[in-house]
Structures are given as C-alpha cells and as structure tokens.
Design a protein around this motif. Structure first.
Motif, mmCIF file in Angstrom:
data_model
loop_
_atom_site.group_PDB
_atom_site.id
_atom_site.type_symbol
_atom_site.label_atom_id
_atom_site.label_comp_id
_atom_site.label_asym_id
_atom_site.label_seq_id
_atom_site.Cartn_x
_atom_site.Cartn_y
_atom_site.Cartn_z
ATOM 1 N N THR A 322 9.983 4.833 -1.559
ATOM 2 C CA THR A 322 8.532 4.640 -1.448
ATOM 3 C C THR A 322 8.091 3.449 -2.293
ATOM 4 N N LEU A 375 -2.755 -3.880 3.725
ATOM 5 C CA LEU A 375 -1.439 -3.349 3.380
ATOM 6 C C LEU A 375 -1.462 -1.893 2.910
ATOM 7 N N ASN A 376 -2.541 -1.465 2.263
ATOM 8 C CA ASN A 376 -2.567 -0.063 1.829
ATOM 9 C C ASN A 376 -2.422 0.857 3.030
ATOM 10 N N ALA A 377 -3.162 0.547 4.087
ATOM 11 C CA ALA A 377 -3.096 1.389 5.290
ATOM 12 C C ALA A 377 -1.749 1.231 5.985
ATOM 13 N N VAL A 378 -1.205 0.007 5.989
ATOM 14 C CA VAL A 378 0.096 -0.218 6.630
ATOM 15 C C VAL A 378 1.175 0.569 5.891
ATOM 16 N N THR A 379 1.161 0.489 4.574
ATOM 17 C CA THR A 379 2.156 1.214 3.783
ATOM 18 C C THR A 379 2.047 2.717 4.042
ATOM 19 N N ALA A 380 0.811 3.203 4.077
ATOM 20 C CA ALA A 380 0.610 4.631 4.333
ATOM 21 C C ALA A 380 1.106 4.987 5.737
ATOM 22 N N LEU A 383 4.870 5.222 5.547
ATOM 23 C CA LEU A 383 5.517 6.193 4.657
ATOM 24 C C LEU A 383 4.907 7.580 4.641
ATOM 25 N N VAL A 384 3.626 7.692 4.973
ATOM 26 C CA VAL A 384 2.968 8.988 4.831
ATOM 27 C C VAL A 384 3.141 9.830 6.091
ATOM 28 N N LEU B 526 -6.095 1.210 11.514
ATOM 29 C CA LEU B 526 -5.526 -0.140 11.599
ATOM 30 C C LEU B 526 -5.833 -0.777 12.949
ATOM 31 N N LEU B 548 -9.818 -1.631 10.606
ATOM 32 C CA LEU B 548 -9.899 -1.933 9.180
ATOM 33 C C LEU B 548 -9.669 -3.426 8.980
ATOM 34 N N ASP B 551 -8.006 -3.782 2.964
ATOM 35 C CA ASP B 551 -7.984 -2.643 2.045
ATOM 36 C C ASP B 551 -6.944 -2.815 0.949
ATOM 37 N N VAL B 552 -6.248 -3.940 0.945
ATOM 38 C CA VAL B 552 -5.108 -4.053 0.033
ATOM 39 C C VAL B 552 -5.581 -4.133 -1.428
ATOM 40 N N LYS B 564 0.920 3.686 -7.573
ATOM 41 C CA LYS B 564 0.979 3.469 -6.127
ATOM 42 C C LYS B 564 1.732 4.614 -5.434
ATOM 43 N N LEU B 568 0.303 7.454 -2.711
ATOM 44 C CA LEU B 568 0.901 7.737 -1.401
ATOM 45 C C LEU B 568 1.233 9.228 -1.277
ATOM 46 N N GLN B 571 -1.857 10.955 -0.491
ATOM 47 C CA GLN B 571 -2.214 10.766 0.923
ATOM 48 C C GLN B 571 -1.417 11.714 1.809
ATOM 49 N N LYS B 572 -0.155 11.965 1.397
ATOM 50 C CA LYS B 572 0.670 12.917 2.158
ATOM 51 C C LYS B 572 0.007 14.291 2.119
ATOM 52 N N LYS B 575 -3.057 14.346 4.274
ATOM 53 C CA LYS B 575 -2.767 14.323 5.705
ATOM 54 C C LYS B 575 -2.779 15.727 6.300
#
Lengths: 384, 599
Positions: A322, A375-380, A383-384, B526, B548, B551-552, B564, B568, B571-572, B575
């Motif tokens: 991650t 990128l925050n949304a792309v990373t999520a 990975l999420v 996205l 979007l 947001d970075v 970070k 994440l 966020q999991k 979800k």
C-alpha cells in the motif's frame, strides 16, 4: 546552475532524515511537529542525536548512504557545528561512495542568510528555502517572519553559495486568481533555482488556519479552482524547463532531490529526532519506525531508554505494498509492482488505464498528468 | 355488578394538545382513583412515546367512583381514545363502547380538523355530546367566539358548554355533574345470554393477553367458559376486573360495565377486535355488529443500517406486532439496501411511531424508504393485484389500468394562509369540495390522492401555515389514474430503492427533484456520473455529477507514509458503508437523505 547536484544511479538508495523541531515562530498553516525556539540545549541534542544514530546504524546494518536531509522545524537555527558533527558521524556509521546530497531547510531571513557559508563549510551542499511567496501581503497572511525583498536576497545568496537550491512556494491562497499565481510563479522561477516545491495551501486540522476557516473568517479555493491553479503550475514550470517530477516538485534535468526520490521509490530511510519516521528493511521484513513526538521526552529517552524513544513496527506485505503504491504513484517514475502484486491490482489498473488515469508499461505503472491531479482517488480506486 | 342507572360510559374527543389527557388526569384525581403520590402526569398515556408526543395510541380505560350531588355514587367509565387520524379506527371502536362523549375544545384555539373528524365519528355512533371549553384561564381564551364556532362548524348546541381549566381544576366538578346528568345510562339485560364487545386487547407481561370488554347483556365472571363468536375460539375466564386505573379484580362484570378479562389467551393476534364474546353454555343468538378490521394504507421498506442487525430487527418488529396487529411486515431484499422488511401502517404517524420505537426501544439504526400507498393493478388478463412495493410493479404491457386510493381531507386554517394551502392542494392533484368560513378561520374539504399526502404533504402544510393549520383525513375510494413507475438510474444502473409510482403529470417534477437531490448526495468520482429519472425507457429528468478535478494531497514525504496508509485503511472501512452500483459507490447516508420525506 545545477552545479553540486549528485548523480542519481536510479536505485531507491538509503537516506537519513533529521528532524529539528524548533522555529522562531509557528506558521498558521503548519501541522508539523514544531516548537518555539526557546532555551535549546545544544549539548543534550548532540548527545541524543549521536546515541540515536549509533543505534540506527546497529539496526540497519552496513548500507551505502545516498542522502542526508536536515528538516524541521527550522534546521537553519541549528548550530553549524552540530550540523557538521551529525554529517561526520553519518559518514562514519554508513558507507559513502563519492559525494552525497546533503540538504538543509532554511528560512529566507537576513539572520539565517548570514550563516549560509557556515553551513556550506559544515558539509551542506543543497539548500531548501522556505520562501512561500514573493509578495509582502501574502507573506503576512501566511504569518511568515520575512518580507519579499528579504526572501529574494536570501534566494540569490543561497544560489551563489550552494548553486543546488530549492525553494518552496504556496499557492491557492484565498481569492488567488490563476493570472496572479502565474505572475508570482514566473517571478519566482526567474531567480534561476534548479528545483522548486510548489504546494497547494492545505488546511490542516488543528492549525490556526483550520480555526479561521472553521469560523468562516475566509475560505480556501474549492477543488475546481485549485485544479485550475494546479494546471497553471504545470504549464509555467514546464515552460521554464522545470517540469514536475512529483505532484508538487519540479526540477531541471539532473536536479531532482535524491533524498525525496528515496521516499517515492520505496527505499529505506532512517528518521532521527522527535516525531521522525523511518522505514528499514531488516531480514526481508519492512519496519515502520517512529520516535516520540515531544522534543523534551525524546531528548531524555534517546539517551536513557532507546526502546521508548524509538518504536519499530513490522509492516505486513499488504501494508508495505500500500505504501509503495501510494508513494510511488506520486512521482513520474511510477511504481514497479512484483508479478504477484501486479496480478492482484491488474483488473483495477486496467480500468483506470481506460479512464486515462494510469499508464501501464512493462513492469511499471505511472499516473498520467490528469491521474496525478486526482491521485488520492486513483490510489483508493487501485487499493481500497 | 352495578345498577345500569348508576353507570355512565364516556370518551373525550379533542384535537391534539387541547387538553384531553390533562382533563382525564384531573377527573381521576378529583374522584380519588389514585392518590396524589400515585398520580403521574397523564397517567393514561403510559407508553414513553405517547407521553412525549402528548398523543394516545392504544385505548385505555379507567373506572371512576363519583359521589354526585344527588347523593348517589356513580361509576363513570372513561375510555381514552387516540387523537390522531391514523388511529381513527381505534377511535371509532372506543366510541362504540360509550353512550356519550365530552367534546373538549381549546378556548383560545377553537375547533380544529381533528376535533371535527372525531366529532363526526361520535355523531355516527349516536353519542350524546357535552361541549367543554378548556384553558379558559389563558389570556387568549375567547369562550364566546369558540362557543359560536362550535355551533357554526359542528352544528351542535353549545350554549351549555362548560368552561374549565383542566390545568388548575377550575370547572372540573361541573364536568362530573354533567356526565351524570346529561349523558344517558347504558341499557342492557343482566339475565340475557352474555354478549360482550371485544374493544381492544394487549399483551401484559404479568397477565398475558388482556382483553378490554364492554358488557352489553348478561354477566361475565371468573371460571365462566366463553366463546369468541367470530373466531370460534373458546376459553375459560381467569379473571375479570376494572381499571382504576390500577388493575383491580372484581367478582363479575354486568351489563353496561367496562372492564378487563384474562383467559389464558396466548397471543393478541388470537383476539379479533370488534368480536362478540358470549357464554359457551348459553350463547347469544346474534353477534354485535362489530367493526371492519383496520387495514394498513401506507407502506415502506425498513432496513437495518448495519446488515448484522437484520435478525434483531425481525425480533423487534415481532415484539411490536404483539400489541399492534395493524402493523404488518414481511421480508424484502433490495440491491441498494440489503435485507429488510416491507412494512404496512395505518398512516404516516403510525409509521413514524413504529420507526421511532424500533430505533429507541430496540436501539437499531434504520433506513426507511419513501412511503407508498397500496395500488390496485388491474392486469389485461382480468386479474387484480395489490401493489405494496414499486419494485414489484408488473411489466407495463400487462397492465390494463391502475387505481390509487383517494382520501377526503379536512383542513382548518386561519384565512391568512388559505392561498398557500389552496395552491398546495392543487399541486397535489386535489379536488376542492367545500370552502367555508367560521370567523377568521377557513374550513376546506378536499379530495386528494393518498399518495400525494404521504409524500411530505403534512410538513408542507405546517410550514405554509406556520403551524396553524390542522389536517385530518379519511379514506374515500379508489380511482383510476394515469400512474407510472419512475425509475432512478445512476450511471445507467437502476437503483431499486429509489423507484416510485407517480402520477404521469407529476413525474417530471418528482424526477427532477430526486435527480437534484442525488447530485448533491453522491460524492464526485473519477468519471462523470449521469443521474436519470426514467419512465420505461424514456428519460424525464437528468443531472450529471462532474468528474473529480483535483484531490491530490500537496505534501507526501517519508513522514507521511504512515498517515497515508492509515487513511487508505480508513477508506477500506468506509467502503463497507457504501453501496456499489456498477462503478459508482453511493454512501448509505445518501439513501437516507434522498428518501427523507421532507424534500
């Protein structure tokens, strides 16, 4: 102007970060681990840093050091002799092949400018100046203890002393228009520094700015407006020959920060000083390393109770992956997943490729320019 | 057993907040039914929620022993009735057990819609009415004006209306005298075969099922074998008694008396309200007329926010149903909301009360879908189905026509707000039947589709009239209308929980409102997300959630890796509270807000 830059062999490298938590004043946007600069005991610091570095050396085993970074806080408030002793000790603990990048963060004040030569003599070969803005009004808003003219003088002096200089600017101040930011950025670039860090103003929880926004004294631009400013940033820096190589970092060819590349490449690094973080791979297992945040507590624990001063937490393979992705995608170098990691993320990566957010190359995935912006949304999504 | 001419059975009819419960308390206190120490505020409204909202849901009864001025002691049986439209069915059966009623009107507010609805029910069952003007001690009281209004609007003689203050006790003795002097005594024959009306029943954790009865003929006593004339079930009476309001066993209940009875009955569902109880050995020839059973008219889906609480929810609903046979539920599955229940209610307040009790007494977080009425779908093959859930709507090509329930609504309002209220009723497809004035108050009679009323009508009415308008309704009939199923599509995927049945003419408006709401509730993704409302394949409203743009996080160095990663991880976790529709994640919160009745 890229004189003094060290060569990058493309490996993750092995870095040491030192955290000096003291500042002359606390900036209203800053949520770092900082304290006011009052009655700092240099002797105690020297002892604590030496003990700490020795212990990290014992844990890391023999490594080839590729960079050293004095961050903070305001490390330009450190006695140059202390800086010199830390550099010397690192050179004794770890192997050093040829010249390595040694960066010190500094504020662009007259007082600190007068010590640039001393830091140079202590072994520092790269200066990172916290300019933030070249506009007096903006500097007042940002709560900085220097004016625009002072900052310009400091930047020019740093360039003549070190050559290898970076400076920070903050954009997306309340009501900042794309045209105004473009002008400000051009003025900054014109000084000729080979490296720039350009940060969108972020309202961090617990800061004076967060409280101001909370009571609606002012509000930062929304994400759509910030996107425009970000685009201006990309355009202007590319035109000036300082393209982005990470979300907020821009450099001439050969002037990328060797130290920061270690973070984004998933390399090992030691973090010494209060609240510093490190990552070390020991016997195939990656560890997250954290030190006590309170400078006072760290100072006493560092020499008396190492286990309390510094904690090592093993990371699971998932956690390590991650971090590798989250850090790696920030840079234009992207991330190199192992075959098993790749098989895990491939379906999602392909979908994001289809959306124009990722580029998939042999053995490497890279965020596109647009992908980097979200990128925050792309990373999520990956990975999420 | 009490002599018939020493008994008076009465109810109190009043608009909410006009002081019915306070007067009941005062009557109990004055006649000594409870000591002061036992006296809680509004003892009849025992349930926490009832006390909080000042409304009565279940019928309650209390026997008062009153030493009248004529030197005789009378037994006064007060049956408290629910004041709200949703429970008008229960009002009517309570009234059926009485010979008279006190009509309580707030002397400063005057006659309200609920007063009217309940008065008409009382008149329907031939009750003698005694008008009572309450709160005459308030500076704003205008007893003369309200007296005139009662005569104008209700059409009964109010010249002998009693002026009281239930709060201070002023005039309460006059009320007791009036009950004795002006209300008729019950009639009945003690020697005839037992004939008792089953007025209500509830579950008591000590006594089991308790049945409230009104004896019409004959005598009921302990040990007697009885039979329910409708259900046919036979029981042996364990106990008969009266409520003072403490449960007090008595030897027997005779004609005209109201009391309770237990007979080892297992479940409330085994007792049919309105049934006639008779003696097994010597049955009555004819049952009493009884009542039509109450039928749920408003339906909605209730889902647990946390899917793990599904079994708890089922258990809680079963518990509530023990004492509320008019509340129905059956299992439902929704792609959006998971496992839950389709529930039927007597009306919106009933829905609201059940929902609140589930959340409060059983501690379950719920998602409630938009309320819907029961549609009669007539299919081309000649059959008819009753549709409780828009998701079950048959293929339109198989539908011949659809009928929806209509109501007769009574609205009373200060005339300042009349314009806004007329507009609201017209918007809701209302048909004006009557508009009359009594002083500065207007009384409106409208016919309205129930569907338009369950969707935020009451909230709108309250806000238009700044809370001054009152509203009541009764079901009228079913009418054939141009009704369609409106679907909501998010990124081209239909979202079942959001589909609804609407009148064709109102579809665009409702569709647009829903799309706009969702646009604000679904976070940016996205990619851009179209939100559409559609009838069949035709899109009638559309909004787009822009992709979007940025947001970075600005800074991310060695010290930020942990933060970070933890973000994440969080966020999991988050979800799990998202519902996936194709590639779109909709927060559960968005459903709750989109389905909220007040738009």
């Amino acid at each position: 102007m890229t004189g003094g830059c060290v060569t990058d062999d493309g490996t993750p490298g092995f870095a040491v970060y030192l955290h000096w938590p003291y500042c002359e004043q606390i900036c209203p946007y800053c949520d770092f681990n900082v304290r006011l600069n009052r009655a700092v005991d240099d002797r105690a610091w020297q002892d604590a840093l030496q003990t700490s570095l020795r212990q990290f050396g014992a844990r890391s085993g023999q490594r080839t050091l590729t960079s050293l970074y004095f961050g903070g806080g305001t490390p330009s408030l450190m006695p140059p002799a202390l800086v010199a002793s830390v550099i010397d000790q690192c050179r004794r603990i770890w192997r050093v092949d040829g010249p390595i990048e040694i960066t010190l963060e500094a504020n662009p004040t007259d007082a600190e400018r007068s010590r640039f030569e001393d830091f140079r003599a202590a072994g520092v070969n790269r200066l990172s100046l916290g300019v933030q803005s070249f506009d007096d009004e903006a500097l007042r808003f940002l709560g900085r203890n220097h004016g625009a003219a002072e900052a310009r003088d400091a930047l020019d002096a740093a360039l003549s002393v070190f050559g290898n200089v970076s400076f920070d600017m903050i954009y997306a101040l309340p009501d900042e228009t794309p045209a105004a930011w473009r002008r400000a950025l051009r003025a900054g670039v014109s000084h000729g520094a080979p490296h720039l860090s350009l940060y969108q103003l972020t309202i961090e929880a617990g800061t004076a700015f967060a409280r101001a926004v909370e009571r609606a004294a002012w509000s930062p631009p929304d994400n759509d407006a910030a996107a425009e400013l970000y685009d201006v940033t990309q355009e202007e820096t590319a035109r000036a020959g300082l393209p982005a190589y990470e979300v907020s970092n821009h450099a001439r060819a050969g002037a990328r920060s060797r130290h920061n590349l270690t973070y984004w490449r998933g390399g090992d690094y030691v973090g010494v000083g209060p609240g510093a973080h490190g990552r070390l791979t020991i016997d195939g297992r990656r560890y997250a390393i954290e030190t006590i945040r309170s400078p006072k507590d760290w100072l006493s624990a560092a020499t008396s109770d190492a286990d309390r001063a510094t904690t090592f937490t093993p990371l699971s393979d998932d956690d390590a992956f991650t971090e590798k992705v989250a850090m790696g995608l920030r840079s234009v170098e992207g991330v190199r997943p192992t075959p098993s990691e790749w098989s895990w993320i491939e379906p999602r990566a392909r979908m994001l490729e289809g959306d124009g957010l990722l580029m998939i190359e042999p053995e490497r995935i890279v965020a596109t320019a647009h992908g980097r912006r979200v990128l925050n949304a792309v990373t999520a999504a990956l990975l999420v | 057993m009490t002599a018939l001419d020493r008994i008076r059975n009465f109810s109190i009819v009043a608009h909410i907040d006009h002081g019915k419960s306070t007067l009941a308390d005062r009557l109990i206190q004055v006649t000594g039914g409870l000591t002061n120490r036992e006296m809680k505020e509004q003892v009849l409204d025992a349930m926490e929620l009832e006390r909080e909202r000042g409304i009565t849901i279940k019928a309650n009864t209390v026997r008062l022993n009153y030493a009248a001025q004529d030197g005789e002691t009378y037994v006064l049986n007060l049956i408290d009735t629910p004041g709200h439209v949703d429970f008008s069915y229960e009002v009517s059966r309570s009234l059926s057990a009485c010979e008279g009623a006190l009509l309580v009107v707030d002397a400063s507010q005057g006659v309200e819609a609920q007063t009217l609805a309940n008065v008409y029910q009382a008149i329907d069952v031939n009750l003698e009415l005694v008008p009572v003007l309450n709160k005459v001690d308030l500076p704003a009281a205008e007893p003369d004006r309200v007296r005139a209004q009662i005569e104008d609007v209700i059409g009964i003689d109010a010249s002998e209306a009693i002026e009281i203050s239930a709060k201070t006790g002023l005039g309460v003795p006059d009320v007791l005298e009036a009950i004795v002097k002006r209300l008729p005594a019950p009639r009945g024959d003690a020697s005839a075969p037992l004939k008792a009306l089953l007025v209500d029943s509830w579950y008591d954790s000590y006594l089991g099922v308790v049945v409230l009865v009104r004896i019409v003929d004959g005598v009921m006593k302990k040990g007697m074998k009885i039979r329910m004339m409708r259900t046919g079930a036979a029981y042996t009476v364990d106990q008969v008694g009266v409520s003072t309001p403490k449960k007090t066993p008595v030897a027997e209940l005779g004609p005209g008396e109201i009391g309770y009875m237990t007979a080892s009955i297992k479940e409330v569902a085994d007792t049919a309200v309105g049934d006639t109880i008779t003696e097994e050995r010597r049955p009555a020839a004819q049952p009493l007329p009884g009542f039509k059973p109450s039928v749920p008219v408003v339906f909605c889906g209730i889902f647990p926010v946390d899917a793990n609480e599904f079994d708890d929810l089922r258990e809680a609903m079963s518990r509530l149903r023990l004492n509320d046979a008019s509340f129905e539920f059956e299992m439902e599955t929704s792609a959006a909301l998971g496992f839950g229940f389709r529930c039927g209610f007597l009306g919106l307040l009933h829905l609201e009360i059940i929902r609140e009790r589930l959340e409060r007494e059983f501690n379950i977080d719920l998602i409630t879908t938009a309320p819907s009425v029961v549609y009669r779908i007539f299919l081309t093959d000649g059959s008819m189905i009753e549709l409780h859930n828009p998701a079950d709507m048959p293929d339109p090509v198989k539908i011949d026509h659809i009928e929806e329930p209509w109501i007769k609504a009574t609205i009373m309002t200060p005339d300042d707000y009349l314009g806004g209220i007329l507009k609201l009723c017209e918007e809701r497809r209302g048909v004006q039947k009557e508009l009359t004035y009594a002083g500065a108050r207007a009384m409106l009679l409208y016919e309205l589709p129930l569907n338009e009323v369950v969707f935020d009508f009451y909230d709108r009415l309250k806000s238009i009239s700044k809370g001054y308008a009152s509203f009541d309704y009764q079901l009228l009939d079913h009418r054939t209308e141009n009704l369609v199923k409106m679907q909501v599509l998010v990124n081209e995927e239909p979202v079942d929980a959001l589909s609804m049945i609407v009148h064709r003419d109102r579809a665009e408006l409702r569709g647009r409102a829903m799309c706009e709401k969702l646009k604000d509730l679904i976070p940016r993704h996205l990619f851009k997300i179209p939100i559409q409302a559609a009838i069949g394949g035709r899109v009638i409203a559309r909004e787009t959630i822009a992709a979007l743009r940025k947001d970075v996080t600005a800074k991310c160095y060695g010290g930020d890796a942990t933060r970070k990663r933890k973000l994440l991880d969080k966020q999991k976790e988050g979800k799990k509270k998202m519902r996936q529709f194709g590639r779109v994640e909709i927060p559960q919160e968005a459903f709750i807000k989109a389905l909220k009745m007040d738009s």
